[in-house]
Design a protein around this motif. Structure first.
Motif, PDB file in Angstrom:
ATOM      1  N   ALA A 293      -3.189 -29.872  41.816  1.00  0.00           N
ATOM      2  CA  ALA A 293      -3.061 -31.122  42.567  1.00  0.00           C
ATOM      3  C   ALA A 293      -3.982 -31.148  43.784  1.00  0.00           C
ATOM      4  O   ALA A 293      -4.230 -30.117  44.418  1.00  0.00           O
ATOM      5  CB  ALA A 293      -1.617 -31.322  43.019  1.00  0.00           C
ATOM      6  N   ASP A 294      -4.468 -32.324  44.095  1.00  0.00           N
ATOM      7  CA  ASP A 294      -5.273 -32.537  45.296  1.00  0.00           C
ATOM      8  C   ASP A 294      -4.432 -33.085  46.435  1.00  0.00           C
ATOM      9  O   ASP A 294      -4.636 -32.730  47.594  1.00  0.00           O
ATOM     10  CB  ASP A 294      -6.410 -33.516  44.994  1.00  0.00           C
ATOM     11  CG  ASP A 294      -7.346 -32.999  43.916  1.00  0.00           C
ATOM     12  OD1 ASP A 294      -8.150 -32.113  44.228  1.00  0.00           O
ATOM     13  OD2 ASP A 294      -7.241 -33.465  42.770  1.00  0.00           O
ATOM     14  N   VAL A 295      -3.497 -33.985  46.087  1.00  0.00           N
ATOM     15  CA  VAL A 295      -2.650 -34.633  47.086  1.00  0.00           C
ATOM     16  C   VAL A 295      -1.199 -34.532  46.652  1.00  0.00           C
ATOM     17  O   VAL A 295      -0.881 -34.724  45.472  1.00  0.00           O
ATOM     18  CB  VAL A 295      -3.023 -36.132  47.257  1.00  0.00           C
ATOM     19  CG1 VAL A 295      -2.058 -36.832  48.212  1.00  0.00           C
ATOM     20  CG2 VAL A 295      -4.448 -36.279  47.767  1.00  0.00           C
ATOM     21  N   VAL A 296      -0.319 -34.219  47.591  1.00  0.00           N
ATOM     22  CA  VAL A 296       1.114 -34.234  47.335  1.00  0.00           C
ATOM     23  C   VAL A 296       1.756 -35.245  48.274  1.00  0.00           C
ATOM     24  O   VAL A 296       1.534 -35.215  49.492  1.00  0.00           O
ATOM     25  CB  VAL A 296       1.760 -32.849  47.540  1.00  0.00           C
ATOM     26  CG1 VAL A 296       3.289 -32.962  47.571  1.00  0.00           C
ATOM     27  CG2 VAL A 296       1.327 -31.897  46.431  1.00  0.00           C
ATOM     28  N   TYR A 297       2.527 -36.156  47.699  1.00  0.00           N
ATOM     29  CA  TYR A 297       3.356 -37.088  48.469  1.00  0.00           C
ATOM     30  C   TYR A 297       4.783 -36.539  48.433  1.00  0.00           C
ATOM     31  O   TYR A 297       5.413 -36.515  47.380  1.00  0.00           O
ATOM     32  CB  TYR A 297       3.352 -38.481  47.843  1.00  0.00           C
ATOM     33  CG  TYR A 297       2.007 -39.179  47.834  1.00  0.00           C
ATOM     34  CD1 TYR A 297       1.576 -39.906  48.939  1.00  0.00           C
ATOM     35  CD2 TYR A 297       1.187 -39.136  46.706  1.00  0.00           C
ATOM     36  CE1 TYR A 297       0.353 -40.576  48.929  1.00  0.00           C
ATOM     37  CE2 TYR A 297      -0.030 -39.795  46.682  1.00  0.00           C
ATOM     38  CZ  TYR A 297      -0.437 -40.511  47.797  1.00  0.00           C
ATOM     39  OH  TYR A 297      -1.635 -41.166  47.777  1.00  0.00           O
ATOM     40  N   HIS A 298       5.271 -36.117  49.582  1.00  0.00           N
ATOM     41  CA  HIS A 298       6.608 -35.511  49.617  1.00  0.00           C
ATOM     42  C   HIS A 298       7.615 -36.520  50.159  1.00  0.00           C
ATOM     43  O   HIS A 298       7.650 -36.815  51.355  1.00  0.00           O
ATOM     44  CB  HIS A 298       6.598 -34.249  50.480  1.00  0.00           C
ATOM     45  CG  HIS A 298       7.943 -33.630  50.661  1.00  0.00           C
ATOM     46  ND1 HIS A 298       8.883 -33.570  49.643  1.00  0.00           N
ATOM     47  CD2 HIS A 298       8.526 -33.052  51.748  1.00  0.00           C
ATOM     48  CE1 HIS A 298       9.977 -32.982  50.098  1.00  0.00           C
ATOM     49  NE2 HIS A 298       9.778 -32.654  51.370  1.00  0.00           N
ATOM     50  N   LEU A 299       8.457 -37.038  49.246  1.00  0.00           N
ATOM     51  CA  LEU A 299       9.463 -38.028  49.620  1.00  0.00           C
ATOM     52  C   LEU A 299      10.881 -37.576  49.315  1.00  0.00           C
ATOM     53  O   LEU A 299      11.837 -38.244  49.717  1.00  0.00           O
ATOM     54  CB  LEU A 299       9.204 -39.354  48.899  1.00  0.00           C
ATOM     55  CG  LEU A 299       7.917 -40.076  49.242  1.00  0.00           C
ATOM     56  CD1 LEU A 299       6.819 -39.715  48.261  1.00  0.00           C
ATOM     57  CD2 LEU A 299       8.107 -41.584  49.244  1.00  0.00           C
ATOM     58  N   ALA A 300      11.041 -36.485  48.594  1.00  0.00           N
ATOM     59  CA  ALA A 300      12.386 -36.042  48.231  1.00  0.00           C
ATOM     60  C   ALA A 300      13.184 -35.689  49.481  1.00  0.00           C
ATOM     61  O   ALA A 300      12.676 -35.017  50.379  1.00  0.00           O
ATOM     62  CB  ALA A 300      12.314 -34.825  47.305  1.00  0.00           C
ATOM     63  N   GLY A 301      14.412 -36.151  49.535  1.00  0.00           N
ATOM     64  CA  GLY A 301      15.255 -35.856  50.683  1.00  0.00           C
ATOM     65  C   GLY A 301      16.637 -36.438  50.505  1.00  0.00           C
ATOM     66  O   GLY A 301      16.872 -37.240  49.599  1.00  0.00           O
TER      67      GLY A 301
END
Length: 357
Positions: free
Chosen positions: A77-85
């Motif tokens: 991966a180049d970009v990670v969008y972290h939204l888990a919460g």
């Protein structure tokens, strides 16, 4: 000229992005936006869901509390969008909130480093901001003090945000986004805002409030803002993604206007709401319903929500649509997916480990 920082620009058009928290309100909007743009992306989910049927993306099963699954999801991966919460405004889930929101975010950061991810875009929350007195305008800050914040959710988001900023370097660029109170379509898990809208649609919200306001923002605007943060955001910087302040009474009248209903004339006072809130918390826990009015939510409704999103507008091209359009689309979506009885997403309504903003 100095080259721009790495992101989702023209050079990296076919790069791979990964989304955590894809079943959440903002997460699913981000999935839809990435798909609409023809992006190459992968989602990390704990179990499969019909909501992803027909969406062209790779699915990896795992959890932010499981580092091995994160490394598998982030490979290449180049970009990670972290939204888990976990979004928890009722009491009794504090340990899980800390485990997912803080430890899970640390796991995401470490997995990004191990997998050579170039950029991490983290969805924090405006709740991480200490409310300024006298309705002062609140703008981006670079460090947070969890100890002075109200509520477990706010403390965890502030703590996780500090960790994300501390790990920004020339190998892993980190950018943070701070959404306001999210509205709009794709509310599969039934947010607090969504619960209020559903109650109103069913005629179970016969009163308004004489107090309270919040800064609402459409999940699709947040999704576009987060992509903007990946494309144009400066490393180590944060961007407030809000829209407009709407009082609870204005919202009730807005919903009535959209639905063609008569707005309720009776308004509950702050004193009466505070008196009933402890009983409502017991009810929400017993009924396993999405909490709507709790002592914490009342404190949030009466605190400063005067956030400025000018930085995001200037640097990311952020252009929110306005509350009325968002709530109109939210109502249409609820009617389409829940009102006809032809589509059921009740399997997503439980308080799961991974929710979304």
């Amino acid at each position: 000229d100095q080259p721009r920082s790495r992101g989702l620009g023209d050079v990296y058009k076919r790069q791979l992005s990964v989304v955590t928290g894809a079943t959440g309100h903002v997460g699913y909007a981000l999935v839809k936006e990435l798909e609409a743009r023809g992006e190459n992306f992968r989602i990390l989910i704990r179990k499969d869901s019909k909501i992803f049927d027909g969406i062209n993306c790779e699915r990896v099963f795992g959890d932010v509390t499981d580092p091995a699954s994160l490394e598998k999801a982030f490979e290449g991966a180049d970009v990670v969008y972290h939204l888990a919460g976990v979004i928890e405004i009722n009491k009794g889930n504090e340990d899980m909130t800390w485990k997912v929101n803080v430890d899970g975010t640390k796991n995401v950061v470490e997995a990004c480093k191990k997998c050579g991810v170039k950029r991490l875009v983290y969805a924090s929350s405006v709740d991480a901001y200490p409310p300024l007195p006298d309705n002062q305008v609140m703008r981006e800050i670079s460090h947070f003090n969890p100890e002075i914040l109200d509520g477990t959710y706010a403390k965890t988001k502030a703590t996780a945000t500090n960790y994300v900023f501390e790990n920004n370097d020339d190998k892993l660029e980190t950018v943070v986004c701070y959404p306001g109170a999210c509205c709009g379509p794709y509310d599969f898990k039934v947010s607090s805002v969504g619960e209020m809208v559903r109650m109103f649609l069913k005629g179970k919200f016969p009163v308004s409030l004489s107090f309270g306001a919040y800064n609402f923002v459409d999940v699709r605007d947040v999704a576009k803002g987060m992509i903007g943060a990946a494309e144009k955001g400066r490393p180590g910087e944060g961007y407030i993604l809000t829209d407009e302040v709407v009082t609870v009474d204005q919202l009730i009248h807005m919903l009535a206007d959209i639905c063609g209903f008569k707005a309720p004339s009776l308004k509950i006072s702050l004193g009466l709401a505070n008196a009933f809130a402890p009983l409502m918390e017991v009810y929400y826990n017993a009924a396993k319903k999405t909490p709507l009015f709790t002592r914490y939510s009342i404190r949030k409704l009466t605190s400063n929500c005067n956030f400025s999103c000018e930085k995001a507008k200037k640097e990311l091209g952020y252009a929110p649509m306005g509350a009325k359009q968002s709530f109109t689309d939210m109502i249409d979506w609820i009617k389409e997916y829940e009102g006809t009885g032809t589509v059921s997403y009740t399997h997503l309504r439980a308080h799961e480990t991974e929710a979304d903003l």
